[in-house]
Design a protein around this motif. Structure first.
Motif, mmCIF file in Angstrom:
data_model
loop_
_atom_site.group_PDB
_atom_site.id
_atom_site.type_symbol
_atom_site.label_atom_id
_atom_site.label_comp_id
_atom_site.label_asym_id
_atom_site.label_seq_id
_atom_site.Cartn_x
_atom_site.Cartn_y
_atom_site.Cartn_z
ATOM 1 N N VAL A 35 -13.303 3.562 -3.319
ATOM 2 C CA VAL A 35 -12.203 3.215 -4.054
ATOM 3 C C VAL A 35 -12.533 3.260 -5.604
ATOM 4 O O VAL A 35 -11.713 3.774 -6.220
ATOM 5 C CB VAL A 35 -11.516 1.781 -3.701
ATOM 6 C CG1 VAL A 35 -10.568 1.351 -4.647
ATOM 7 C CG2 VAL A 35 -11.125 1.940 -2.271
ATOM 8 N N LEU A 42 -3.077 3.552 -6.895
ATOM 9 C CA LEU A 42 -3.353 2.474 -5.919
ATOM 10 C C LEU A 42 -2.193 1.415 -6.349
ATOM 11 O O LEU A 42 -2.286 1.111 -7.456
ATOM 12 C CB LEU A 42 -4.801 1.950 -6.186
ATOM 13 C CG LEU A 42 -5.957 3.138 -5.631
ATOM 14 C CD1 LEU A 42 -7.229 2.603 -6.054
ATOM 15 C CD2 LEU A 42 -5.624 2.961 -4.027
ATOM 16 N N GLU A 62 -7.949 -5.200 2.416
ATOM 17 C CA GLU A 62 -7.772 -5.650 0.874
ATOM 18 C C GLU A 62 -6.708 -6.600 0.543
ATOM 19 O O GLU A 62 -6.937 -7.407 0.018
ATOM 20 C CB GLU A 62 -7.834 -4.267 -0.170
ATOM 21 C CG GLU A 62 -9.134 -3.469 0.105
ATOM 22 C CD GLU A 62 -9.358 -2.651 -0.963
ATOM 23 O OE1 GLU A 62 -10.192 -2.901 -1.838
ATOM 24 O OE2 GLU A 62 -8.678 -1.559 -1.282
ATOM 25 N N ALA A 108 -5.252 7.821 -2.388
ATOM 26 C CA ALA A 108 -4.401 7.220 -3.648
ATOM 27 C C ALA A 108 -3.653 8.319 -4.285
ATOM 28 O O ALA A 108 -3.681 8.595 -5.438
ATOM 29 C CB ALA A 108 -5.334 6.721 -4.482
ATOM 30 N N GLN A 120 -7.325 -0.566 3.471
ATOM 31 C CA GLN A 120 -6.249 -0.897 2.561
ATOM 32 C C GLN A 120 -5.647 -2.353 3.055
ATOM 33 O O GLN A 120 -5.467 -3.143 2.058
ATOM 34 C CB GLN A 120 -5.035 0.196 2.617
ATOM 35 C CG GLN A 120 -5.669 1.417 1.733
ATOM 36 C CD GLN A 120 -4.820 2.422 1.541
ATOM 37 O OE1 GLN A 120 -4.073 2.919 0.422
ATOM 38 N NE2 GLN A 120 -4.364 3.026 2.601
ATOM 39 N N THR A 121 -5.354 -2.281 4.192
ATOM 40 C CA THR A 121 -4.440 -3.868 5.018
ATOM 41 C C THR A 121 -5.768 -4.989 4.563
ATOM 42 O O THR A 121 -5.341 -5.669 4.212
ATOM 43 C CB THR A 121 -4.485 -3.590 6.450
ATOM 44 O OG1 THR A 121 -3.454 -2.542 6.429
ATOM 45 C CG2 THR A 121 -3.973 -4.677 6.882
ATOM 46 N N TRP A 130 -16.196 1.505 1.753
ATOM 47 C CA TRP A 130 -14.906 1.638 1.330
ATOM 48 C C TRP A 130 -14.853 1.501 -0.056
ATOM 49 O O TRP A 130 -14.110 2.246 -0.800
ATOM 50 C CB TRP A 130 -13.972 1.096 2.454
ATOM 51 C CG TRP A 130 -12.566 1.057 1.676
ATOM 52 C CD1 TRP A 130 -12.093 -0.284 1.192
ATOM 53 C CD2 TRP A 130 -11.537 1.865 1.699
ATOM 54 N NE1 TRP A 130 -11.037 -0.040 0.538
ATOM 55 C CE2 TRP A 130 -10.521 1.183 0.972
ATOM 56 C CE3 TRP A 130 -11.327 3.114 2.100
ATOM 57 C CZ2 TRP A 130 -9.413 1.808 0.837
ATOM 58 C CZ3 TRP A 130 -10.295 3.801 1.869
ATOM 59 C CH2 TRP A 130 -9.130 3.218 1.197
ATOM 60 N N LYS A 131 -15.050 0.181 -0.523
ATOM 61 C CA LYS A 131 -14.808 -0.358 -1.929
ATOM 62 C C LYS A 131 -15.649 0.567 -2.794
ATOM 63 O O LYS A 131 -15.172 0.833 -3.929
ATOM 64 C CB LYS A 131 -15.253 -1.650 -2.043
ATOM 65 C CG LYS A 131 -14.430 -2.514 -1.463
ATOM 66 C CD LYS A 131 -14.621 -4.163 -1.878
ATOM 67 C CE LYS A 131 -13.602 -5.167 -1.538
ATOM 68 N NZ LYS A 131 -12.271 -5.061 -2.539
ATOM 69 N N VAL A 164 0.924 -1.247 0.023
ATOM 70 C CA VAL A 164 0.089 -0.019 0.066
ATOM 71 C C VAL A 164 0.926 1.073 -0.058
ATOM 72 O O VAL A 164 1.980 1.294 0.879
ATOM 73 C CB VAL A 164 -0.908 0.056 1.254
ATOM 74 C CG1 VAL A 164 -1.571 1.293 1.411
ATOM 75 C CG2 VAL A 164 -2.098 -1.304 1.217
ATOM 76 N N VAL A 197 -9.954 8.018 0.634
ATOM 77 C CA VAL A 197 -9.024 7.170 -0.252
ATOM 78 C C VAL A 197 -7.712 7.782 -0.507
ATOM 79 O O VAL A 197 -7.771 8.545 -1.470
ATOM 80 C CB VAL A 197 -9.685 6.471 -1.438
ATOM 81 C CG1 VAL A 197 -8.768 5.573 -2.270
ATOM 82 C CG2 VAL A 197 -11.121 5.949 -1.134
ATOM 83 N N ALA A 241 -8.780 4.452 6.695
ATOM 84 C CA ALA A 241 -8.173 3.969 5.101
ATOM 85 C C ALA A 241 -7.085 3.173 5.353
ATOM 86 O O ALA A 241 -6.848 2.371 4.440
ATOM 87 C CB ALA A 241 -7.826 5.576 4.584
#
Length: 530
Positions: free
Chosen positions: A513, A373, A412, A369, A409-410, A509-510, A328, A367, A405
């Motif tokens: 993203v 990503l 995912e 990014a 991310q972790t 969250w998705k 990440v 997010v 966030a």
């Protein structure tokens, strides 16, 4: 009055931990793994253009000297004899690319940092030369063709920086990641410095064959990289050279001490967390966030956007271990952004206080990014977004959303790892600077819905480098046999919300993203750099 007696300790081992945000030098007792003293210096990051991230290699080197000197002073104040330091290990930010002049010792350009995005058009041009997919590069390196890795940064420097071009033509140029730059400089530089790297750092360049453990001629030809500028590849635990202090350091007592351990920071943390068994994993929360799972002696290739990388090789005659990695780009860097760019907080520690005030993001999702990503998407078109804002939203909610966030991310990359490995992790071992934030650790347990386990001594990256250095043949002051490694006390964070709530937050969250992807189209980088 008689001088105070020096404290009697077992052999000591030092570790240079050169990260993206700071440099540290730490000294451990090799018999107990106790941290005796350390010093830390923050490193400047420069952003000359949008998406560009650079650092000054000379500032990085100077910070190492300063940290060594200050730590040695502190040891003296504790009456600890620094002549007991028997070896030094190096751990470093990976992929960050330096080219320097071997005759003058001068860097030929700033270090291009791992999360720099300037090479996107280079990546796209190279991709067109691979028919159909990236398997040619990935099958040899375990890596997708991406701005993240060193080969494309080096290609950009060769294409755009005249000083680099001229030095290569005149056979004066040396390339290295930060470990190579430091080891060359610390072992004498222009006066016989050792130009080397270890297998873990080499495996992050996209020029290294992770099966044969050698620089790959075909890859070098593909990227147009002259092989003579590359460092020699060594194991992660052997004597590379001896410390040569080239200026008036009070730490001159370290002159002649072997540098005998070298690991990219994430591999160092894997060793420091003692993840020596197939299937053991750790997550490090630093500038970025990196989840590594030891896959033993076999390369496991991911079907879900993870990287295959070299975990470690702890001795010339020792076997190589591999890992699956989820990367990440932005974790701790989002806290620094809130501090330096928005001024929401004055110090990194303040974010915990703000988040605690509200205990929720109130439907706000962040997010970060900033550099596209990374895993599992590998989507350079993404950019940072904050969504779900209302008139009620305040800086406390944004602070909470920033911490969430990191945890989302972790989640995912952990989901991807569980699918690749087939055996879900029962708990997550964690380390890194951000783990001191108790709200973050509790959020992580809630969002993963498994316990999060933090060692009482969180300096596992430096510890891993020290272990590798102390265990090297010819040093032999640190045993890596499992029965000789004392049990580490831990702090556990158990999930405190129900699984359904965890899933709802994760699915929202998705959605966020997806909104961040496709935000930018590639622009050709400006050339004509001096």
């Amino acid at each position: 009055m008689a001088a105070a007696k020096k404290a009697v300790l077992g052999p000591l081992v030092g570790a240079v931990d050169q990260g993206t945000s700071s440099t540290r030098f730490l000294v451990f007792n090799s018999k107990t793994a106790e941290l005796l003293s350390h010093h830390q210096v923050e490193i400047k990051q420069e952003f000359p253009r949008e998406g560009w991230v650079e650092q000054d290699p000379k500032e990085i080197l100077q910070s190492v000297y300063e940290c060594i000197e200050k730590t040695c002073e502190k040891l003296g104040q504790l009456n600890i004899d620094i002549s007991n330091i028997k070896a030094i290990g190096v751990s470093n930010q990976r992929e960050t690319t330096v080219v320097w002049d071997k005759l003058t010792g001068e860097p030929l350009y700033n270090a291009v940092v791992w999360l720099d995005l300037r090479t996107q058009s280079t990546v796209e041009n190279l991709s067109k030369r691979i028919p159909g997919n990236n398997n040619f590069v990935k099958s040899k390196t375990g890596l997708p063709l991406s701005t993240y890795f060193s080969a494309v940064k080096l290609r950009w420097l060769l294409d755009n920086v005249k000083k680099v071009q001229e030095a290569v033509e005149e056979n004066r140029a040396l390339f290295g990641t930060i470990d190579s730059w430091l080891i060359w400089s610390l072992t004498g530089g222009i006066h016989g410095g050792v130009h080397c790297t270890d297998v873990t750092n080499a495996s992050r360049t996209m020029l290294f064959n992770i099966h044969s453990l050698e620089w790959d001629k075909e890859l070098c030809e593909f990227f147009g990289i002259p092989m003579e500028i590359l460092p020699n590849v060594r194991s992660s635990s052997e004597i590379y050279g001896l410390m040569k202090i080239s200026h008036s350091l009070k730490a001159g007592a370290l002159e002649g001490v072997p540098i005998s351990g070298c690991l990219g920071d994430q591999s160092a943390a894997l060793v420091g967390q003692m993840c020596f068994q197939d299937g053991q994993a750790k997550n490090t929360y630093g500038t970025g966030c990196f989840l590594l799972c030891n896959t033993g002696h076999k390369c496991v290739f991911s079907e879900h956007g993870l990287l295959t990388t070299v975990a470690y090789k702890l001795g010339r005659d020792k076997p190589v271990y591999y890992a699956l990695e989820g990367s990440v780009a932005i974790a701790g860097a989002v806290i620094r952004w809130l501090r330096d760019n928005l001024g929401i907080i004055k110090s990194s520690e303040e974010i915990e206080k703000l988040a605690k005030e509200v205990g929720t993001s109130y439907g706000c999702y962040f997010v970060p990014a900033f550099s596209g990503l990374y895993a599992p998407y590998w989507e350079p078109s993404a950019r940072g977004i904050i969504c779900g804002l209302t008139q009620f939203t305040n800086k406390c909610h944004i602070a909470f959303a920033a911490l969430e966030a990191v945890c989302f991310q972790t989640r995912e990359i952990l989901d991807a790892m569980n699918r690749d490995c087939g055996i879900p992790l029962s708990h997550l071992q964690v380390d890194g600077g951000m783990t001191s934030n108790k709200i973050l650790m509790q959020l992580q347990a809630d969002i993963l819905y498994i316990p999060v386990v933090k060692p009482s001594m969180p300096e596992t990256t430096a510890l891993g480098a020290a272990m590798a250095a102390g265990a090297a043949e010819g040093v032999g002051v640190w045993s890596l046999e499992p029965e000789d490694l004392s049990a580490v006390t831990v702090e556990r964070f158990e999930p405190q919300i129900n699984a359904e709530e965890s899933e709802i937050r994760y699915s929202t969250w998705k959605k966020a993203v997806m909104k961040s992807i496709g935000w930018v189209t590639t622009q050709s980088p400006e050339s004509g750099i001096p």
